[in-house]
Design an enzyme around this catalytic site. Structure first.
Site, PDB file in Angstrom:
ATOM      1  CG  ASN A   9       4.489  -7.316   1.822  1.00  0.00           C
ATOM      2  OD1 ASN A   9       4.873  -8.146   2.636  1.00  0.00           O
ATOM      3  ND2 ASN A   9       3.590  -6.378   2.119  1.00  0.00           N
ATOM      4  CE  LYS A  11       0.396  -7.796   1.383  1.00  0.00           C
ATOM      5  NZ  LYS A  11      -0.890  -7.222   1.033  1.00  0.00           N
ATOM      6  CG  HIS A  98       1.965  -3.059   4.205  1.00  0.00           C
ATOM      7  ND1 HIS A  98       0.671  -3.465   4.410  1.00  0.00           N
ATOM      8  CD2 HIS A  98       2.249  -3.316   2.912  1.00  0.00           C
ATOM      9  CE1 HIS A  98       0.204  -3.960   3.272  1.00  0.00           C
ATOM     10  NE2 HIS A  98       1.140  -3.886   2.353  1.00  0.00           N
ATOM     11  CD  GLU A 100      -1.734  -6.192   4.420  1.00  0.00           C
ATOM     12  OE1 GLU A 100      -0.717  -6.855   4.688  1.00  0.00           O
ATOM     13  OE2 GLU A 100      -2.247  -6.187   3.281  1.00  0.00           O
ATOM     14  CD  GLU A 170       1.782  -1.110  -0.913  1.00  0.00           C
ATOM     15  OE1 GLU A 170       2.035  -1.993  -1.745  1.00  0.00           O
ATOM     16  OE2 GLU A 170       1.621  -1.327   0.286  1.00  0.00           O
ATOM     17  N   GLY A 176      -4.844  -5.932  -2.383  1.00  0.00           N
ATOM     18  CA  GLY A 176      -5.475  -7.241  -2.237  1.00  0.00           C
ATOM     19  C   GLY A 176      -6.916  -7.283  -2.721  1.00  0.00           C
ATOM     20  CB  SER A 216      -4.576  -5.079  -7.364  1.00  0.00           C
ATOM     21  OG  SER A 216      -5.306  -5.410  -6.186  1.00  0.00           O
TER      22      SER A 216
HETATM   23  P1  PGA Z   1      -1.383  -6.769  -3.440  1.00  0.00           P
HETATM   24  O1  PGA Z   1      -0.586  -6.212  -2.145  1.00  0.00           O
HETATM   25  O2  PGA Z   1      -0.401  -6.779  -4.580  1.00  0.00           O
HETATM   26  O3  PGA Z   1      -1.818  -8.157  -3.040  1.00  0.00           O
HETATM   27  O4  PGA Z   1      -2.520  -5.848  -3.664  1.00  0.00           O
HETATM   28  C1  PGA Z   1       0.285  -5.130  -2.262  1.00  0.00           C
HETATM   29  C2  PGA Z   1       0.875  -4.829  -0.905  1.00  0.00           C
HETATM   30  O5  PGA Z   1       0.179  -4.931   0.106  1.00  0.00           O
HETATM   31  O6  PGA Z   1       2.078  -4.460  -0.792  1.00  0.00           O
END
Ligand code: PGA
Length: 254
Positions: A9, A11, A98, A100, A170, A176, A216
């Site tokens: 992803n 983003k 997601h 976010e 997730e 993140g 992560s």
């Molecule tokens: P990350 O993000 O690997 O940077 O923690 C995962 C995601 O948001 O899909």
């Protein structure tokens, strides 16, 4: 056998030129690697999806999807993108739900249900994300939250519809932050998700669905997480932006 998947992803990162470079580099990193039926997907921002898809330098084993869509077929929704626009340029998968999108754009379970329906109606595969926040886990509500997220957005679907669903658990506190769920925490939740699918549908369906872990995942923890029985790969944010790291995570899939 469930399909194992590593999905990147991206983003809101990378210009067109950087995106083309990254997809070429990932292709180079995995060109001598036998994927053995596993899938690799990348999800650039809308504006770059077509470029990455059509890039002559894309290793064709790398699938390209979109990060979102609007639930309407078309219309006066300035700034939005419809499912048919994605399929028309050859996209066959979309990330929905997601954290976010839920947090910053206020997407709730009812809206996500509509988006899932729009995606499936247009033949898109959905990578459906969900997961609890830190305070919800600390209060011991993580299983209830996850069950509710799944039921509200997905449990109206037919068994046939589920052939187009990939789940991505997730935990919001792990995205993140560098704070990965332990492999045991991931396994515990993935097993719970499968049990929930068994109760709502059937064991056959539950056993057929790929459930990715996200939050992560890095080259140094991917193998251990992917080694768990009910973890079928990962949805990768930060580490998907570096070809060598992403390739190492892909190679961590058995
Ligand atoms: P990350 O993000 O690997 O940077 O923690 C995962 C995601 O948001 O899909």
């Amino acid at each position: 056998m469930r399909t194992k998947i590593v999905a990147g992803n991206w983003k809101m990162n990378l210009t067109r030129d950087e995106s083309l470079q990254l997809v070429a580099d990932i292709g180079g990193e995995i060109q001598n690697h036998d994927l053995n039926g596993n899938r690799v997907m990348v999800f650039p921002p809308f504006i770059n999806v077509g470029y990455v898809m059509d890039s002559g330098n894309r290793n064709q084993q790398i699938e390209v999807g979109a990060q979102n869509l609007h639930q309407a077929e078309s219309g006066a929704y300035t700034g939005e993108v419809a499912a048919s626009m994605l399929t028309n340029i050859g996209v066959n998968s979309v990330i929905l739900g997601h954290s976010e999108r839920r947090e910053y754009f206020h997407e709730d379970d009812d809206l996500l249900k509509e988006k899932v329906d729009a995606a499936l109606k247009n033949g898109l595969e959905v990578v459906f994300c969900f997961g609890e926040k830190l305070f919800e886990r600390q209060a011991g509500n993580h299983f209830a939250i996850v069950e509710q997220q799944l039921k509200k957005a997905l449990f109206h679907l037919s068994e046939k519809d589920w052939e187009k669903i990939i789940l991505a658990y997730e935990p919001v506190w792990a995205i993140g932050t560098g704070m990965t769920a332990t492999p045991e925490q991931a396994q515990e939740m993935h097993a719970f998700i499968r049990k929930t699918l068994t109760k709502g549908y059937s064991e056959k369906l539950a056993e057929s669905i790929s459930i990715l872990y996200g939050g992560s995942v890095k080259p140094n923890n991917a193998e251990e997480i992917f080694g768990k029985t009910d973890v079928d790969g990962g949805l990768i944010g930060g580490a998907s932006l570096k070809a060598a790291d992403f390739a190492a995570i892909i190679k961590a899939l058995s």
